[in-house]
Design a protein around this motif. Structure first.
Motif, short mmCIF file in Angstrom:
data_model
loop_
_atom_site.label_atom_id
_atom_site.label_comp_id
_atom_site.label_asym_id
_atom_site.label_seq_id
_atom_site.Cartn_x
_atom_site.Cartn_y
_atom_site.Cartn_z
N ASP A 36 0.84 -1.19 0.00
CA ASP A 36 0.00 0.00 0.00
C ASP A 36 0.88 1.24 0.00
OD1 ASP A 36 -2.66 -1.16 0.17
OD2 ASP A 36 -2.07 -1.89 2.14
N ALA B 82 -0.33 7.66 -4.12
CA ALA B 82 -0.23 7.68 -5.58
C ALA B 82 1.20 7.93 -6.02
CB ALA B 82 -1.13 8.79 -6.14
N ASP C 20 -3.58 -5.46 -8.91
CA ASP C 20 -3.61 -4.05 -8.52
C ASP C 20 -5.07 -3.66 -8.26
OD1 ASP C 20 -3.48 -1.34 -8.33
OD2 ASP C 20 -2.37 -1.03 -10.20
N GLY D 293 -6.39 -0.92 -7.43
CA GLY D 293 -6.77 0.40 -7.95
C GLY D 293 -7.45 0.29 -9.31
N TYR E 123 -11.26 0.31 -9.06
CA TYR E 123 -11.87 1.63 -8.85
C TYR E 123 -11.82 2.45 -10.14
CZ TYR E 123 -11.86 0.43 -3.94
OH TYR E 123 -12.10 -0.21 -2.74
N ARG E 124 -10.70 2.32 -10.86
CA ARG E 124 -10.58 3.04 -12.13
C ARG E 124 -11.60 2.51 -13.16
NH1 ARG E 124 -5.69 5.87 -13.25
NH2 ARG E 124 -4.33 5.94 -11.44
N SER F 197 -10.93 9.02 -7.27
CA SER F 197 -10.88 9.11 -5.81
C SER F 197 -12.22 9.55 -5.22
CB SER F 197 -9.76 10.05 -5.37
OG SER F 197 -8.52 9.53 -5.77
N ALA G 78 -14.18 6.26 -5.17
CA ALA G 78 -13.64 5.34 -4.16
C ALA G 78 -13.99 5.75 -2.74
CB ALA G 78 -12.11 5.26 -4.32
N GLY H 32 -2.44 -1.64 -3.44
CA GLY H 32 -3.53 -0.67 -3.37
C GLY H 32 -3.34 0.39 -2.31
N ARG H 33 -4.40 0.71 -1.60
CA ARG H 33 -4.34 1.69 -0.51
C ARG H 33 -4.66 0.99 0.82
NH1 ARG H 33 -3.45 3.65 -4.61
NH2 ARG H 33 -3.41 5.81 -5.32
N ASP I 71 -7.59 10.62 -0.84
CA ASP I 71 -7.39 9.22 -0.43
C ASP I 71 -7.03 9.09 1.05
OD1 ASP I 71 -7.91 8.44 -3.02
OD2 ASP I 71 -5.81 8.11 -3.57
#
Ligand SMILES: Nc1ncnc2c1ncn2[C@@H]1O[C@H](COP(=O)(O)OP(=O)(O)OP(=O)(O)O)[C@@H](O)[C@H]1O
Ligand SMILES: Nc1ccn([C@@H]2O[C@H](COP(=O)(O)O)[C@@H](O)[C@H]2O)c(=O)n1
Length: 222
Positions: A10, A13, A34, A36, A39-40, A104, A107, A133-134, A187
């Motif tokens: 994590d 960006a 990934d 992310g 979400y994209r 974002s 998300a 990810g985050r 985020d």
């Protein structure tokens, strides 16, 4: 430490999570995933459908409906994987400035996150996976035996992204820096290391340095 079956990476960006994740997965013979991307992909489908990203309900419904698949590369054009939404190849479209600006916001909606996290957990639970990810280490796979939290200064992240984008995609360093700072701030609600994460600050390191460091960490914690 025995070779951990799930490794999470994590961080903010542009810290280098995808680069490190792909390299580490290749070294270990693991799947690289990934989070992310999901979400994209959802953001792209929402924009294509003309949805207002400030209205959560339609986005929450869409998260339940759209089929997001991440499969091995179907073309040799520099992609790490192919992303499909309801069967349509959106691998490069999810990197567009419009998606980057909206992702974002999308998300942040709890019901959107719940659905995508549920799908991410199904992938993580298969094991032999590097999940990027985050909140991969805090929420998606909190029991992962090795959690890495990657940090790099804002200046370094902006510099790397600016270098990466040349030709038609080139942007002034200051614009790239502001866009990254905006995403960091949006985020912030998910951006924190798990209590047992290893924090790796990578200003001045190469991705290969990082992999070597992690492999050594795994060997030393046996
Ligand atoms: N030590 C390093 N570790 C990882 N990436 C690095 C490093 N040094 C330079 N880079 C470069 O930094 C850029 C950003 O990396 P990457 O896309 O992996 O970040 P990210 O954290 O996945 O970003 P995002 O969250 O925006 O998807 C890439 O061009 C990568 O090659
Ligand atoms: N676990 C995650 C992963 C991503 N996000 C959100 O998606 C955006 C795009 O992610 P990238 O890693 O592809 O840049 C990111 O800025 C977050 O808003 C997330 O919330 N949780």
């Amino acid at each position: 430490m025995q070779q951990p079956l799930v490794i999470t990476i994590d961080g903010p960006a542009g810290a280098g999570k995808s680069t490190l994740g792909a390299l580490l997965a290749e070294r270990l013979g693991y799947l690289y995933f990934d989070t992310g991307v999901m979400y994209r992909a959802l953001t792209l489908v929402a924009l294509q459908a003309g949805l207002d990203l400030t209205q959560p309900e339609p986005l929450e419904a869409l998260a339940q409906q759209v089929l997001i698949e991440v499969v091995p590369p179907t073309q040799s054009d520099g992609r790490q994987y192919t992303v499909l939404t309801d069967g349509q190849d959106v691998t490069w479209a999810i990197r567009s400035p419009e998606v980057e600006r909206g992702v974002s916001l999308v998300a942040r909606y709890p019901a959107v996150r719940r659905e995508l996290i549920r799908q991410q957990q199904q992938i993580g639970l298969r094991g032999h996976v590097v999940l990027v990810g985050r909140d991969a280490g805090t929420v998606v796979m909190p029991d992962a035996p090795l959690k890495i939290y990657l940090e790099a200064s804002l200046d370094e992240r902006a510099r790397r992204r600016t270098q990466e984008r040349s030709g038609d995609e080139a942007q002034p360093l200051e614009d790239v820096r502001s866009a990254i700072a905006r995403r960091d701030s949006l985020d912030a609600h998910v951006l924190r290391p798990a209590p047992d994460a290893v924090i790796l600050q990578n200003d001045g390191l190469t991705p290969e340095d990082e992999v070597a460091w992690i492999m050594d960490y795994i060997a030393r914690h046996g």
